[in-house]
Design a protein around this motif. Structure first.
Motif, PDB file in Angstrom:
ATOM      1  N   UNK A  26     -22.510  14.200 -59.663  1.00 43.58           N
ATOM      2  CA  UNK A  26     -21.170  13.607 -59.685  1.00 43.58           C
ATOM      3  C   UNK A  26     -20.852  12.885 -58.374  1.00 43.58           C
ATOM      4  N   UNK A  27     -21.670  13.144 -57.322  1.00 46.78           N
ATOM      5  CA  UNK A  27     -21.405  12.545 -56.005  1.00 46.78           C
ATOM      6  C   UNK A  27     -22.649  11.821 -55.485  1.00 46.78           C
ATOM      7  N   UNK A  28     -22.903  10.595 -55.970  1.00 48.16           N
ATOM      8  CA  UNK A  28     -24.133   9.889 -55.570  1.00 48.16           C
ATOM      9  C   UNK A  28     -24.238   9.685 -54.061  1.00 48.16           C
ATOM     10  N   UNK A  29     -23.106   9.596 -53.371  1.00 52.33           N
ATOM     11  CA  UNK A  29     -23.142   9.393 -51.916  1.00 52.33           C
ATOM     12  C   UNK A  29     -22.870  10.690 -51.165  1.00 52.33           C
ATOM     13  N   UNK A  30     -22.997  11.829 -51.848  1.00 50.92           N
ATOM     14  CA  UNK A  30     -22.689  13.113 -51.217  1.00 50.92           C
ATOM     15  C   UNK A  30     -21.234  13.465 -51.431  1.00 50.92           C
ATOM     16  N   UNK A  31     -20.920  14.763 -51.420  1.00 54.03           N
ATOM     17  CA  UNK A  31     -19.539  15.210 -51.613  1.00 54.03           C
ATOM     18  C   UNK A  31     -18.692  14.729 -50.440  1.00 54.03           C
ATOM     19  N   UNK A  32     -17.623  13.985 -50.723  1.00 52.42           N
ATOM     20  CA  UNK A  32     -16.889  13.345 -49.628  1.00 52.42           C
ATOM     21  C   UNK A  32     -15.929  14.270 -48.883  1.00 52.42           C
ATOM     22  N   UNK A  33     -15.683  15.467 -49.412  1.00 48.91           N
ATOM     23  CA  UNK A  33     -14.723  16.343 -48.751  1.00 48.91           C
ATOM     24  C   UNK A  33     -13.325  16.136 -49.306  1.00 48.91           C
ATOM     25  N   UNK A  34     -12.445  17.096 -49.003  1.00 52.58           N
ATOM     26  CA  UNK A  34     -11.091  17.079 -49.571  1.00 52.58           C
ATOM     27  C   UNK A  34     -10.029  16.858 -48.515  1.00 52.58           C
ATOM     28  N   UNK A  35     -10.444  16.459 -47.309  1.00 53.03           N
ATOM     29  CA  UNK A  35      -9.442  16.195 -46.279  1.00 53.03           C
ATOM     30  C   UNK A  35      -8.769  14.849 -46.543  1.00 53.03           C
ATOM     31  N   UNK A  36      -7.561  14.708 -46.040  1.00 52.86           N
ATOM     32  CA  UNK A  36      -6.815  13.459 -46.216  1.00 52.86           C
ATOM     33  C   UNK A  36      -7.620  12.282 -45.674  1.00 52.86           C
ATOM     34  N   UNK A  37      -8.300  12.489 -44.538  1.00 46.16           N
ATOM     35  CA  UNK A  37      -9.032  11.374 -43.925  1.00 46.16           C
ATOM     36  C   UNK A  37     -10.527  11.391 -44.260  1.00 46.16           C
ATOM     37  N   UNK A  38     -10.914  12.093 -45.314  1.00 45.16           N
ATOM     38  CA  UNK A  38     -12.312  12.056 -45.762  1.00 45.16           C
ATOM     39  C   UNK A  38     -12.706  10.625 -46.115  1.00 45.16           C
ATOM     40  N   UNK A  39     -13.964  10.283 -45.814  1.00 49.46           N
ATOM     41  CA  UNK A  39     -14.481   8.967 -46.181  1.00 49.46           C
ATOM     42  C   UNK A  39     -15.197   9.077 -47.519  1.00 49.46           C
ATOM     43  N   UNK A  40     -15.024   8.097 -48.388  1.00 44.40           N
ATOM     44  CA  UNK A  40     -15.691   8.129 -49.671  1.00 44.40           C
ATOM     45  C   UNK A  40     -15.074   7.113 -50.611  1.00 44.40           C
ATOM     46  N   UNK A  41     -15.412   7.253 -51.895  1.00 45.26           N
ATOM     47  CA  UNK A  41     -14.904   6.343 -52.927  1.00 45.26           C
ATOM     48  C   UNK A  41     -13.843   7.098 -53.715  1.00 45.26           C
ATOM     49  N   UNK A  42     -12.599   6.654 -53.571  1.00 48.40           N
ATOM     50  CA  UNK A  42     -11.478   7.407 -54.137  1.00 48.40           C
ATOM     51  C   UNK A  42     -10.541   6.519 -54.952  1.00 48.40           C
ATOM     52  N   UNK A  43      -9.914   7.147 -55.949  1.00 47.72           N
ATOM     53  CA  UNK A  43      -8.797   6.521 -56.646  1.00 47.72           C
ATOM     54  C   UNK A  43      -7.537   7.271 -56.216  1.00 47.72           C
ATOM     55  N   UNK A  44      -6.568   6.532 -55.683  1.00 41.95           N
ATOM     56  CA  UNK A  44      -5.306   7.164 -55.291  1.00 41.95           C
ATOM     57  C   UNK A  44      -4.169   6.542 -56.089  1.00 41.95           C
ATOM     58  N   UNK A  45      -3.314   7.418 -56.602  1.00 44.83           N
ATOM     59  CA  UNK A  45      -2.181   6.978 -57.415  1.00 44.83           C
ATOM     60  C   UNK A  45      -0.927   7.509 -56.719  1.00 44.83           C
TER      61      UNK A  45
END
Lengths: 232, 232
Positions: A1-20
């Protein structure tokens, strides 16, 4: 589910996110700042993998349904969101939840206070022309306060204490708090309470799974457009 | 394109967004903090509307191609990303860009300095076992510095001045700067320069469309895995 590695759950985590936002930031999102980012992102992945014609979500997690509806609308996802009614105990209406096993007999009985509180506001909305926030939420709070007062006067071996986290009256499309319900649009009445651990258990009393920890419960009732009640 | 209204381009705008970090934050994203959020979000919408089997992007906007590839991979979008080579002027290799019309004759000639700089580093990588950042970027900077020195010594009515914004050597999957090129993976050599306005135009000189404003130009060359050059 995480092709680039688990991005973490911190507000400033780096990764690919959808924010609503802002819908994902209020109520349940207020105490868990990246929770709905995680929900939206993982649902986006799932929808892209499965490419479903319809997706089904339960109304009990009402804010989640609003986040997903908004994501589907705003990001033009070709699927239809269907919201299924909350399943309730047929005896007293307590919303079914995997967490209920932690309550035990005494707290299970008192846990219905949240649904009863929301019901008091719904009855007022449905049967009168009351659209004012303070009056509607006042009716809900009155039920919760009454129960809390009753419990607090009982001895420790009889009572079940709880705290009200929030009772909310919000716009059904944005989950932003409203001062007045628009009777043509309706609103979402929702709440969260924390059932505190039993202070003093009787010999052999069922205090709930895992020794009866504090249990946070949520529930909600949709206030429909007024014209829809006439049809029922 | 905006069912909930245009959300705005501020960092703290509320809305439904796709963010791809850290790749979207560096280089072109550093000076335009919400640019790649906008790119990712609007491409997500377009992909959901069209549901394309393949999507085509130009290599000239190399960071954009990396952002889109990462979005497609991480969010499991069922499409294939195809990157098309940069179109160049067959005479001198200047990357074609709608902005080139603003250059005018004199600056158009000097604008090739960016491609020449990147080429110098590529030649070194391709024809030697040089993988070290400072050596490779040094070769590129040497070309740019040389041209800048030549121009600065010319009189105002002859010269075209420019500033180097950045010359970067980055990982092809993340656009993070690298100290060494991994010859099995390659790297992205990219740069941006600003062509400054002509200081003193000759009578009737073509100084470019719109009076010849400052023009920011970008370009890049992919350093391929070393084994791939042998096949050419």
């Amino acid at each position: 589910m995480y092709p680039s590695g688990f991005p973490g759950q911190d507000v400033d985590s780096k990764g690919s996110f959808v924010t609503i936002t802002p819908v994902g930031e209020v109520l349940e999102g207020a105490s868990r700042p990246t929770f709905f980012r995680g929900v939206a992102t993982v649902c986006m992945k799932l929808f892209n993998i499965v490419q479903p014609t319809k997706v089904y979500f339960g109304q009990k997690d009402v804010q989640q349904t609003v986040v997903i509806r908004r994501m589907v609308t705003d990001l033009m996802i070709p699927t239809e969101v269907v919201v299924c009614p909350t399943e309730r105990d047929p005896k007293d209406g307590l919303a079914l939840s995997s967490r209920n096993v932690y309550l035990g007999t005494r707290r299970r009985e008192i846990a219905t206070v949240l649904y009863q509180s929301l019901n008091a506001a719904e009855v007022l909305y449905r049967n009168s022309e009351t659209y004012d926030r303070e009056t509607l939420l006042g009716a809900a709070r009155h039920v919760a306060e009454g129960m809390r007062a009753i419990q607090s006067e009982l001895p420790e071996e009889k009572r079940a204490l709880f705290e009200v986290d929030y009772i909310s009256l919000a716009d059904p499309d944005t989950m932003m708090e409203v001062d007045q319900v628009d009777p043509e649009k309706g609103a979402v009445l929702s709440g969260a309470i924390k059932m505190l651990p039993i202070e003093k258990a009787a010999e052999g009393e069922d205090v709930g799974f895992g020794g009866g920890p504090a249990v946070r419960l949520i529930d909600n009732i949709i206030l429909k457009p007024k014209t829809e009640y006439a049809k029922e």
